[in-house]
Each structure stands twice: as C-alpha cells, then as structure tokens.
Design an enzyme around this catalytic site. Structure first.
Site, mmCIF file in Angstrom:
data_model
loop_
_atom_site.group_PDB
_atom_site.id
_atom_site.type_symbol
_atom_site.label_atom_id
_atom_site.label_comp_id
_atom_site.label_asym_id
_atom_site.label_seq_id
_atom_site.Cartn_x
_atom_site.Cartn_y
_atom_site.Cartn_z
ATOM 1 N N SER A 1 4.945 -3.129 -1.551
ATOM 2 C CA SER A 1 3.772 -2.895 -0.710
ATOM 3 C C SER A 1 3.039 -4.216 -0.457
ATOM 4 O O SER A 1 2.590 -4.881 -1.393
ATOM 5 C CB SER A 1 2.823 -1.909 -1.398
ATOM 6 O OG SER A 1 1.562 -1.973 -0.778
ATOM 7 N N HIS B 1 6.699 -1.945 2.718
ATOM 8 C CA HIS B 1 5.714 -0.864 2.849
ATOM 9 C C HIS B 1 4.381 -1.456 3.306
ATOM 10 O O HIS B 1 3.877 -2.411 2.705
ATOM 11 C CB HIS B 1 5.575 -0.186 1.481
ATOM 12 C CG HIS B 1 4.673 0.988 1.431
ATOM 13 N ND1 HIS B 1 5.065 2.267 1.800
ATOM 14 C CD2 HIS B 1 3.369 1.094 1.054
ATOM 15 C CE1 HIS B 1 4.057 3.108 1.642
ATOM 16 N NE2 HIS B 1 3.014 2.424 1.187
ATOM 17 N N ASP C 1 0.402 -0.667 4.249
ATOM 18 C CA ASP C 1 -0.689 0.285 4.036
ATOM 19 C C ASP C 1 -1.811 0.052 5.038
ATOM 20 O O ASP C 1 -2.521 -0.959 4.960
ATOM 21 C CB ASP C 1 -1.243 0.122 2.616
ATOM 22 C CG ASP C 1 -0.230 0.557 1.579
ATOM 23 O OD1 ASP C 1 0.095 1.757 1.556
ATOM 24 O OD2 ASP C 1 0.247 -0.303 0.817
ATOM 25 N N MET D 1 -5.374 1.276 6.475
ATOM 26 C CA MET D 1 -6.549 2.069 6.045
ATOM 27 C C MET D 1 -7.683 1.899 7.049
ATOM 28 O O MET D 1 -7.859 0.807 7.601
ATOM 29 C CB MET D 1 -7.049 1.573 4.692
ATOM 30 C CG MET D 1 -5.984 1.562 3.623
ATOM 31 S SD MET D 1 -6.640 0.922 2.080
ATOM 32 C CE MET D 1 -5.139 0.772 1.120
ATOM 33 N N HIS E 1 2.490 3.262 6.108
ATOM 34 C CA HIS E 1 1.750 4.340 5.438
ATOM 35 C C HIS E 1 0.351 4.397 6.040
ATOM 36 O O HIS E 1 -0.472 3.522 5.789
ATOM 37 C CB HIS E 1 1.721 4.030 3.929
ATOM 38 C CG HIS E 1 0.928 4.996 3.119
ATOM 39 N ND1 HIS E 1 0.592 4.745 1.808
ATOM 40 C CD2 HIS E 1 0.401 6.214 3.408
ATOM 41 C CE1 HIS E 1 -0.107 5.761 1.328
ATOM 42 N NE2 HIS E 1 -0.249 6.658 2.287
ATOM 43 N N MET F 1 -3.148 5.624 6.237
ATOM 44 C CA MET F 1 -4.268 6.273 5.555
ATOM 45 C C MET F 1 -5.440 6.265 6.522
ATOM 46 O O MET F 1 -6.468 5.598 6.297
ATOM 47 C CB MET F 1 -4.590 5.525 4.260
ATOM 48 C CG MET F 1 -3.575 5.809 3.170
ATOM 49 S SD MET F 1 -3.597 4.575 1.860
ATOM 50 C CE MET F 1 -2.485 3.376 2.569
ATOM 51 N N MET G 1 1.755 10.621 -3.356
ATOM 52 C CA MET G 1 0.825 9.616 -3.886
ATOM 53 C C MET G 1 0.699 9.843 -5.379
ATOM 54 O O MET G 1 0.381 10.948 -5.823
ATOM 55 C CB MET G 1 -0.555 9.727 -3.233
ATOM 56 C CG MET G 1 -0.631 9.225 -1.796
ATOM 57 S SD MET G 1 0.028 7.559 -1.529
ATOM 58 C CE MET G 1 -0.984 6.560 -2.619
ATOM 59 N N GLY H 1 -5.953 4.180 -1.388
ATOM 60 C CA GLY H 1 -7.050 3.303 -0.991
ATOM 61 C C GLY H 1 -7.015 1.929 -1.627
ATOM 62 O O GLY H 1 -7.526 0.974 -1.060
ATOM 63 N N PHE H 2 -6.384 1.841 -2.796
ATOM 64 C CA PHE H 2 -6.406 0.569 -3.533
ATOM 65 C C PHE H 2 -5.086 0.350 -4.271
ATOM 66 O O PHE H 2 -4.459 1.312 -4.721
ATOM 67 C CB PHE H 2 -7.551 0.560 -4.554
ATOM 68 C CG PHE H 2 -8.882 0.843 -3.935
ATOM 69 C CD1 PHE H 2 -9.643 -0.187 -3.382
ATOM 70 C CD2 PHE H 2 -9.371 2.146 -3.855
ATOM 71 C CE1 PHE H 2 -10.867 0.078 -2.768
ATOM 72 C CE2 PHE H 2 -10.593 2.421 -3.253
ATOM 73 C CZ PHE H 2 -11.345 1.376 -2.708
ATOM 74 N N GLY H 3 -4.728 -0.925 -4.404
ATOM 75 C CA GLY H 3 -3.581 -1.282 -5.233
ATOM 76 C C GLY H 3 -4.005 -1.396 -6.690
ATOM 77 O O GLY H 3 -5.213 -1.387 -7.001
ATOM 78 N N GLY H 4 -3.036 -1.467 -7.575
ATOM 79 C CA GLY H 4 -3.305 -1.753 -8.984
ATOM 80 C C GLY H 4 -3.976 -0.654 -9.781
ATOM 81 O O GLY H 4 -4.587 -0.915 -10.816
ATOM 82 N N ASP I 1 4.297 6.362 -4.566
ATOM 83 C CA ASP I 1 3.453 5.211 -4.240
ATOM 84 C C ASP I 1 2.206 5.218 -5.121
ATOM 85 O O ASP I 1 1.411 6.155 -5.068
ATOM 86 C CB ASP I 1 3.058 5.337 -2.756
ATOM 87 C CG ASP I 1 2.255 4.169 -2.250
ATOM 88 O OD1 ASP I 1 2.083 3.181 -2.980
ATOM 89 O OD2 ASP I 1 1.791 4.252 -1.093
ATOM 90 N N GLY I 2 2.068 4.157 -5.937
ATOM 91 C CA GLY I 2 0.874 4.011 -6.765
ATOM 92 C C GLY I 2 1.204 3.958 -8.242
ATOM 93 O O GLY I 2 1.807 4.886 -8.786
ATOM 94 N N GLY I 3 0.877 2.837 -8.878
ATOM 95 C CA GLY I 3 1.092 2.723 -10.324
ATOM 96 C C GLY I 3 2.556 2.680 -10.718
ATOM 97 O O GLY I 3 2.906 2.997 -11.861
ATOM 98 N N GLY J 1 3.365 -2.341 -5.367
ATOM 99 C CA GLY J 1 2.557 -3.469 -4.902
ATOM 100 C C GLY J 1 2.279 -4.460 -6.008
ATOM 101 O O GLY J 1 2.883 -5.533 -6.104
HETATM 102 C C1 DX5 Z 1 -2.548 2.626 -2.165
HETATM 103 C C2 DX5 Z 1 -1.352 2.229 -1.372
HETATM 104 C C3 DX5 Z 1 -0.240 1.659 -2.154
HETATM 105 C C4 DX5 Z 1 -0.572 0.463 -2.983
HETATM 106 C C5 DX5 Z 1 0.214 0.614 -4.241
HETATM 107 O O1 DX5 Z 1 -3.376 3.413 -1.410
HETATM 108 O O2 DX5 Z 1 -0.831 3.322 -0.651
HETATM 109 O O3 DX5 Z 1 0.921 1.414 -1.341
HETATM 110 O O4 DX5 Z 1 -0.261 -0.783 -2.398
HETATM 111 O O5 DX5 Z 1 -0.178 -0.370 -5.104
HETATM 112 P P1 DX5 Z 1 0.281 -0.428 -6.622
HETATM 113 O O6 DX5 Z 1 1.786 -0.445 -6.633
HETATM 114 O O7 DX5 Z 1 -0.331 -1.706 -7.061
HETATM 115 O O8 DX5 Z 1 -0.279 0.767 -7.311
HETATM 116 ZN ZN ZN Z 2 1.124 3.039 0.407
#
Ligand code: DX5
Ligand code: ZN
Length: 216
Positions: A8, A33, A35, A37, A66, A68, A137, A142-145, A175-177, A197
C-alpha cells in the site's frame, strides 16, 4: 497459486515517491494498492488524481485502487483513463452496489467490494457471484499502521465458505495490520491477496519483506 502481494503506497515516502515506485517495480509485488480517501467516508484525506497521474506513469505493476470515498461511481471514467486494474468500492458507500459493480466491469476493470470490520460477510450473498474480489478491512479504514482486528480471521473463513457455496470466483483480499505475524494466519485461513503498508515501507529491506510475504 502463490499469495498475491499488494504493497500500500499510503506508507511510502511521498517526498521521494519515484524512488519508492522504482523499488515496487523491481520487487516481487504483484500489484500496487492505492488508498483514496475523501475526509467524509473516512476521517482522513490521502491523495488524488494529480498524484495518481505520476503513479500510473512510473509504476509498472497493476494498480489496485481502494476507494474510501462517498459516491465512488462518479470517478470510474477517470480511473479507467489511468489504466487502473481493479477498483475496490466500499459496501457501506454504495446504495446501488449492483449497479456500481457492473459500471466498473463495463469499463474493463476488475470489480471488488470492500467490507468495514463491522459489516458482516452475509450481506454479500446477492453480489458475491458478480465480483472479482472481496476486500475485508482488518482495521477501521483511514490510516496506516493500525493494529489488526483478530475477529477478521473468522470473517475470512466465513467468506471462504460463502464463495464455495455459491460457486463464486472472487478472490479474498485483506487490508490493515498485515505483518509477519498476522499474514501467515490469514493465508492459512484462505486469503489470496495481502495488502501491506507499514510492514513493507518501514522495513529495513522493503523488497525482501515483499518477497517474504509472497512466499507465504
Ligand atoms: C487503511 C488503508 C490501508 C493501509 C494499510 O485505511 O486501506 O491500505 O495502507 O496500512 P497497514 O498495512 O500499515 O495497516
Ligand atoms: Zn487500502
């Protein structure tokens, strides 16, 4: 089939985007990927068409978008013009989901439906045969990490059952974590596509991390 890996871009260094795109091009990543938003559907704003224009120009991997955003159908022609491979729309953002899926497919792109962590898999019953992929999801978007939501493993199993029962060909994407601890468990549960990501871009060797995810 080996696991499809889609880093991502959200966690990339946007001050040195070209360098990170070249790393993705060299790597074993299958897709990139992206994102998008809007600050309405999710409490954050990422990047839009001025950035995507350069991503599409320099990235040699298929682009997995993706969305959002509310009213994603408004922008499908723009994504088609950019040569996007797949478009993920949120179940929660589409009142007329069946129509949006077909509008994506009519434009020659793969259609994917995304579910928030609180949206149950059973709601996909009437669209599962029409979609190319379902994105679960595994954090709130909304956020990475962010931290992986454990209940997601059960949802992967439920989705796998729904796909088998209906004869759907949909891929399962998460997607996520996604990290070196959660990814093997997700693949074991039936995931086809790993989005990652932070794990990729914060690694000492991102290319190696992509290869390791790919081997799962
Ligand atoms: C969050 C995004 C993800 C994000 C994942 O809303 O859809 O694609 O980049 O980030 P990580 O892999 O860091 O959780
Ligand atoms: Zn995503």
């Amino acid at each position: 089939m080996s696991t499809i890996v889609a880093p991502s871009l959200l966690s990339a260094d946007f001050g040195d985007l070209r360098r990170d795109l070249e790393m993705i091009n060299r790597s074993d990543a299958d897709w990139l990927h992206l994102d998008i938003m809007d600050g309405v559907f999710v409490p954050n704003i990422s990047f839009g068409f001025p950035v995507l224009k350069y991503v599409a120009r320099y990235c040699t991997k298929p682009l997995d978008v993706h969305l959002m955003i509310v009213q994603p159908e408004k922008f499908l022609d723009r994504f088609k013009e950019l040569g996007v491979y797949s478009v993920n729309v949120h179940y929660e953002a589409c009142t007329h989901l069946n129509r949006v899926i077909w509008e994506i497919k009519e434009r020659g792109m793969k259609a994917a439906v995304t579910l928030n962590p609180s949206t149950p898999v059973c709601l996909l019953k009437d669209v599962i045969r029409d979609v190319d992929m379902v994105l679960l999801m595994t954090v709130n978007p909304g956020f990475g990490g962010q931290k992986f939501i454990e209940h997601s493993i059960e949802k992967v199993a439920e989705l796998k059952d729904l796909i088998a029962q209906t004869g759907s060909h949909a891929l399962i994407q998460v997607d996520g974590g996604v990290n070196m601890e959660t990814a093997p468990r997700l693949v074991k549960a039936g995931v086809d596509v790993l989005v990652s990501g932070n794990t990729v871009f914060s690694a000492a060797d991102p290319e190696k991390t992509i290869s390791e995810l790919k081997k799962l």
